[in-house]
Design an enzyme around this catalytic site. Structure first.
Site, mmCIF file in Angstrom:
data_model
loop_
_atom_site.group_PDB
_atom_site.id
_atom_site.type_symbol
_atom_site.label_atom_id
_atom_site.label_comp_id
_atom_site.label_asym_id
_atom_site.label_seq_id
_atom_site.Cartn_x
_atom_site.Cartn_y
_atom_site.Cartn_z
ATOM 1 N N ARG A 123 14.604 2.931 37.455
ATOM 2 C CA ARG A 123 13.457 2.517 38.871
ATOM 3 C C ARG A 123 12.746 3.404 38.579
ATOM 4 N NH1 ARG A 123 18.674 0.918 41.284
ATOM 5 N NH2 ARG A 123 19.459 -0.586 39.668
ATOM 6 N N LYS A 145 -2.752 1.706 37.323
ATOM 7 C CA LYS A 145 -2.683 0.192 36.838
ATOM 8 C C LYS A 145 -1.819 0.765 35.509
ATOM 9 C CE LYS A 145 -5.254 -3.235 37.197
ATOM 10 N NZ LYS A 145 -6.738 -3.882 36.185
ATOM 11 N N GLU A 187 -18.439 3.845 28.244
ATOM 12 C CA GLU A 187 -17.255 2.904 30.253
ATOM 13 C C GLU A 187 -17.523 3.961 31.047
ATOM 14 O OE1 GLU A 187 -15.232 0.656 30.551
ATOM 15 O OE2 GLU A 187 -14.389 0.780 28.941
ATOM 16 N N LYS A 229 -14.842 4.939 40.644
ATOM 17 C CA LYS A 229 -13.668 3.816 40.281
ATOM 18 C C LYS A 229 -12.648 3.987 41.313
ATOM 19 C CE LYS A 229 -10.835 1.970 37.445
ATOM 20 N NZ LYS A 229 -9.222 1.687 36.346
ATOM 21 N N GLU A 239 -11.282 -5.324 50.668
ATOM 22 C CA GLU A 239 -12.020 -6.559 49.677
ATOM 23 C C GLU A 239 -11.192 -7.963 48.803
ATOM 24 O OE1 GLU A 239 -16.106 -5.311 49.987
ATOM 25 O OE2 GLU A 239 -15.574 -3.717 51.419
ATOM 26 N N ARG A 243 -12.318 -5.579 42.610
ATOM 27 C CA ARG A 243 -12.112 -4.934 41.857
ATOM 28 C C ARG A 243 -12.626 -5.165 39.723
ATOM 29 N NH1 ARG A 243 -6.178 -1.314 40.800
ATOM 30 N NH2 ARG A 243 -6.868 -0.541 39.301
ATOM 31 N N ASN A 247 -14.862 -5.024 35.566
ATOM 32 C CA ASN A 247 -15.217 -5.865 33.905
ATOM 33 C C ASN A 247 -16.482 -5.953 33.612
ATOM 34 O OD1 ASN A 247 -12.778 -5.962 33.630
ATOM 35 N ND2 ASN A 247 -12.299 -7.759 34.697
ATOM 36 N N HIS A 250 -17.850 -6.667 29.777
ATOM 37 C CA HIS A 250 -16.273 -6.356 29.068
ATOM 38 C C HIS A 250 -15.979 -8.592 28.564
ATOM 39 C CE1 HIS A 250 -15.944 -2.448 30.265
ATOM 40 N NE2 HIS A 250 -14.045 -2.489 30.074
ATOM 41 N N HIS A 254 -14.881 -8.351 25.082
ATOM 42 C CA HIS A 254 -13.248 -8.906 24.681
ATOM 43 C C HIS A 254 -12.889 -9.997 24.026
ATOM 44 C CE1 HIS A 254 -11.073 -7.344 28.922
ATOM 45 N NE2 HIS A 254 -11.215 -6.240 28.090
ATOM 46 N N HIS A 267 -12.608 -0.508 21.712
ATOM 47 C CA HIS A 267 -13.018 -0.724 23.172
ATOM 48 C C HIS A 267 -14.184 -0.840 23.421
ATOM 49 C CE1 HIS A 267 -12.296 -2.535 26.649
ATOM 50 N NE2 HIS A 267 -12.609 -0.908 27.510
HETATM 51 N N1 LIG Z 1 -4.723 1.375 32.621
HETATM 52 C C1 LIG Z 1 -6.133 1.169 32.982
HETATM 53 O O1 LIG Z 1 -6.506 0.916 34.217
HETATM 54 C C2 LIG Z 1 -6.960 1.618 31.944
HETATM 55 C C3 LIG Z 1 -8.062 0.873 31.982
HETATM 56 C C4 LIG Z 1 -9.627 0.928 30.835
HETATM 57 C C5 LIG Z 1 -8.358 1.199 29.694
HETATM 58 N N2 LIG Z 1 -7.178 1.038 29.400
HETATM 59 C C6 LIG Z 1 -5.972 1.440 28.589
HETATM 60 O O2 LIG Z 1 -6.682 2.820 27.565
HETATM 61 C C7 LIG Z 1 -6.645 2.463 26.297
HETATM 62 C C8 LIG Z 1 -7.619 3.191 25.431
HETATM 63 O O3 LIG Z 1 -7.337 4.209 25.487
HETATM 64 P P1 LIG Z 1 -8.525 5.195 24.860
HETATM 65 O O4 LIG Z 1 -9.687 5.223 23.845
HETATM 66 O O5 LIG Z 1 -8.082 7.281 25.721
HETATM 67 O O6 LIG Z 1 -7.488 5.628 23.194
HETATM 68 P P2 LIG Z 1 -6.319 6.645 22.999
HETATM 69 O O7 LIG Z 1 -5.461 7.065 24.029
HETATM 70 O O8 LIG Z 1 -5.702 6.049 21.514
HETATM 71 O O9 LIG Z 1 -7.284 7.798 22.574
HETATM 72 C C9 LIG Z 1 -8.118 7.719 22.010
HETATM 73 C C10 LIG Z 1 -7.855 8.607 20.060
HETATM 74 O O10 LIG Z 1 -8.307 10.276 20.982
HETATM 75 C C11 LIG Z 1 -7.674 11.001 20.499
HETATM 76 N N3 LIG Z 1 -7.091 11.967 21.191
HETATM 77 C C12 LIG Z 1 -7.015 11.871 22.713
HETATM 78 N N4 LIG Z 1 -7.242 13.190 22.933
HETATM 79 C C13 LIG Z 1 -8.093 13.971 22.360
HETATM 80 C C14 LIG Z 1 -8.470 15.442 22.488
HETATM 81 N N5 LIG Z 1 -8.987 16.020 23.873
HETATM 82 N N6 LIG Z 1 -9.230 15.798 21.680
HETATM 83 C C15 LIG Z 1 -8.576 15.117 19.976
HETATM 84 N N7 LIG Z 1 -8.109 13.913 19.995
HETATM 85 C C16 LIG Z 1 -7.977 13.153 21.306
HETATM 86 C C17 LIG Z 1 -5.453 9.943 20.206
HETATM 87 O O11 LIG Z 1 -4.705 10.881 19.698
HETATM 88 C C18 LIG Z 1 -6.147 9.111 19.800
HETATM 89 O O12 LIG Z 1 -6.641 8.774 17.997
HETATM 90 C C19 LIG Z 1 -6.204 1.210 25.519
HETATM 91 O O13 LIG Z 1 -5.206 0.508 25.470
HETATM 92 C C20 LIG Z 1 -6.906 0.415 27.600
HETATM 93 O O14 LIG Z 1 -6.343 -0.967 27.746
HETATM 94 C C21 LIG Z 1 -6.159 0.832 30.169
HETATM 95 ZN ZN LIG Z 2 -13.195 -1.453 29.596
#
Ligand SMILES: NC(=O)c1ccc[n+]([C@@H]2O[C@H](COP(=O)([O-])OP(=O)(O)OC[C@H]3O[C@@H](n4cnc5c(N)ncnc54)[C@H](O)[C@@H]3O)[C@@H](O)[C@H]2O)c1
Ligand SMILES: [Zn+2]
Length: 527
Positions: A123, A145, A187, A229, A239, A243, A247, A250, A254, A267
């Protein structure tokens, strides 16, 4: 060790985000200062565990914590309930209880997944994020999130769960692959465009420096982006809906990602194209001055991204409609009123969207892009170990050998890396979890190597799952199942596999991978 501090005021409480080069070394000290639980599970993907796992553990232990590292295969395909389940099991086995904490060490996938595990295990446990990709530092780790993907869509299962603190060390970006860096910069520029004109100016001055490998300007840039952010997320409480400006770029991104099966763009790369389109639309609608439009576009074109894929306008609209983004031919769209100022506009028409899509295609042709062919993805192979393989090395070593599962997996990863193959490796003692993993990797894997253990003798459910997924699959066993007890000779899985290899220990798996490689090459040649 200090670092810059941004405070996020959200929902029930606020939490600090510490930013500074070299802060990872001080992880333990920050944890102690924030009164984080003494016993900690550090969750990292396989790549980050290898690069920074030890540094995190040493720092935590140096500050009086007891820390253990849990890892899972790197990549978006791991962001599932299946992986969460594997992590729950590991936490339970190691006796983690409500008094413990979770630290997510990694990119957005790790922050989302480990945050979700922390939100749901017993939990809810306290958690902290140590984002290691640029995307995670400026976006995924900020805002509370958490969640996992579902077969039917991304991020469909999740929870809001605020971390106790976030620690951002831009120094770890030095090991990030170039493509990931560019995607994260997209981003970062998005954040500048929706809320920080100074950050945009800084980017104009420093982007080339950063792209040439000198990452020091990122420290200030990341701090500014986090602030934007944090501000948006905090104000959203008061408000409602603010948020949504996050996007920016985006909507089209998407649709592009979906239209290419999530296998073509990172992405952030799709977001860069989406922002070029949205900026043009902002200008066309008279919101943005032409000079600003050009400045923004110039900067976004500096980020490398794969060329636009051949996607028909109809297919794009179809994805937007399916996403319920378009209602009665119109949609909400985030546009710019100036650099650093976003607005959500209702009533953007399908026609306008199509013009924007046409526009970015001309931009692409006009820019001095190297028209390289689509990057071919390396072969992707899912490796599943079934029941009891976690005991490898301990259980009947005279039959199964002395190698532990960890050692075996490492050997598989080395073998795959040398051949440019991407692997995802999982072990589970549960039939249902193995079936879920098969389903979840349908869109990702090119082939499967499975050691079903004793499930091979009777699991019609596993057999049906392999058949349903329809990917070339090789059944492997460490020991020679034909020279052992009679019941071991029956396989109900064999006939849905392209080969069965047994009796070669680690070699069974390696041969399985080779068989799949040949199969794939053969298939490519035939096509
Ligand atoms: N929660 C939120 O608000 C939010 C916002 C934006 C994106 N996301 C999510 O984030 C995800 C994408 O994140 P990402 O692009 O970081 O992907 P990821 O976590 O898969 O990382 C990308 C790659 O980089 C490698 N890596 C990470 N750090 C490294 C480092 N310092 N040196 C070498 N390699 C490294 C990882 O092993 C992976 O292969 C998606 O699933 C998306 O939905 C969430
Ligand atoms: Zn994004």
């Amino acid at each position: 060790m200090q670092g810059l501090k941004v405070t996020l005021a959200e929902r029930e409480r606020s939490y600090p985000v510490y930013i500074g080069r070299g802060l990872l070394e001080g992880l333990g000290e920050f944890s102690r200062r924030e009164k984080f639980p003494k016993r900690v599970a550090v969750i990292a993907d396989s790549t980050v565990a290898r690069l920074y796992g030890q540094a995190a553990l040493s720092s935590l232990e140096g500050a009086g914590h007891t820390a253990e590292l849990l890892s899972f295969p790197a990549g978006e395909a791991s962001k599932t309930l299946g992986t969460a389940q594997v992590l729950y099991e590991e936490l339970l086995e190691r006796g983690f209880d409500r008094g413990c904490g979770v630290i997510a060490l990694g990119g957005g996938v790790t922050c989302d997944l480990a945050g979700f595990v922390a939100a749901t295990y017993m939990r809810g446990l306290p958690w902290a994020a140590v984002p290691t990709t640029l995307l995670a530092q400026v976006d995924a780790a900020i805002g509370g999130k958490t969640g996992v993907d579902h077969r039917k869509g991304k991020n469909l299962i999740g929870a809001f769960h605020q971390p106790s603190f976030v620690l951002v060390d831009p120094a770890v970006l030095s090991t990030l692959p170039q493509r990931e860096l560019h995607a994260g910069l997209a981003e970062l520029l998005k954040t500048a465009l929706i809320g920080d004109a100074d950050l945009f100016r800084l980017a104009e001055q420093q982007l080339s420096t950063v792209l040439s490998g000198e990452l020091s300007p990122l420290e200030e840039a990341v701090a500014r982006a986090v602030r934007v952010k944090a501000e948006v997320v905090s104000r959203d409480e008061r408000e409602g809906g603010l948020r949504r400006i996050l996007n920016f770029g985006h909507t089209l991104a998407h649709a592009l990602e979906a239209a290419t099966n999530y296998r073509y763009f990172l992405h952030g790369e799709a977001v860069a194209w989406g922002m070029i389109a949205a900026t043009w639309l902002s200008w066309r609608r008279g919101l943005l001055e032409e000079a600003e439009h050009k400045r923004i576009e110039r900067l976004l074109l500096k980020l490398s991204k794969p060329p636009l894929p051949e996607v028909s306008s109809e297919a794009l609209l179809e994805h937007l409609r399916r996403d319920k983004k378009i209602v009665a031919g119109r949609l909400y769209y985030v546009l710019l009123r100036g650099i650093g100022e976003a607005v959500v506009e209702g009533g953007v028409t399908e026609g306008e969207l199509l013009s924007a899509w046409e526009y970015i295609r001309t931009v692409e042709e006009g820019s001095s892009r190297n028209p390289s062919p689509l990057p071919r993805h390396p072969s992707r192979i899912l490796v599943l170990h079934g029941p009891n393989l976690n005991l490898l090395g301990e259980r009947e070593p005279e039959v199964y050998g002395k190698m532990t599962l960890k050692e075996l997996n490492r050997a598989l990863e080395d073998f795959a890396r040398e051949r440019g193959i991407e692997l995802r490796i999982f072990q589970s003692n549960h039939e249902g979890v193995l079936i879920d993993l098969l389903h979840e990797h349908r869109g990702w894997a090119d082939g499967i190597v499975i050691n079903p253990g004793a499930l091979t003798h009777y699991s019609y459910a596993l057999r049906d799952a392999i058949a349903a997924v329809g990917l070339p699959t090789v059944e492997v066993h460490l020991s020679d199942i034909h020279s052992r007890e009679p019941f071991r000779r029956t396989s109900v899985i064999r006939d849905v596999c392209i080969a069965q290899i047994s009796g070669k220990g680690l070699g069974s798996y390696l041969e399985g991978i080779e068989v799949l490689r040949k199969e794939e090459k053969g298939a490519a040649g035939a096509g």
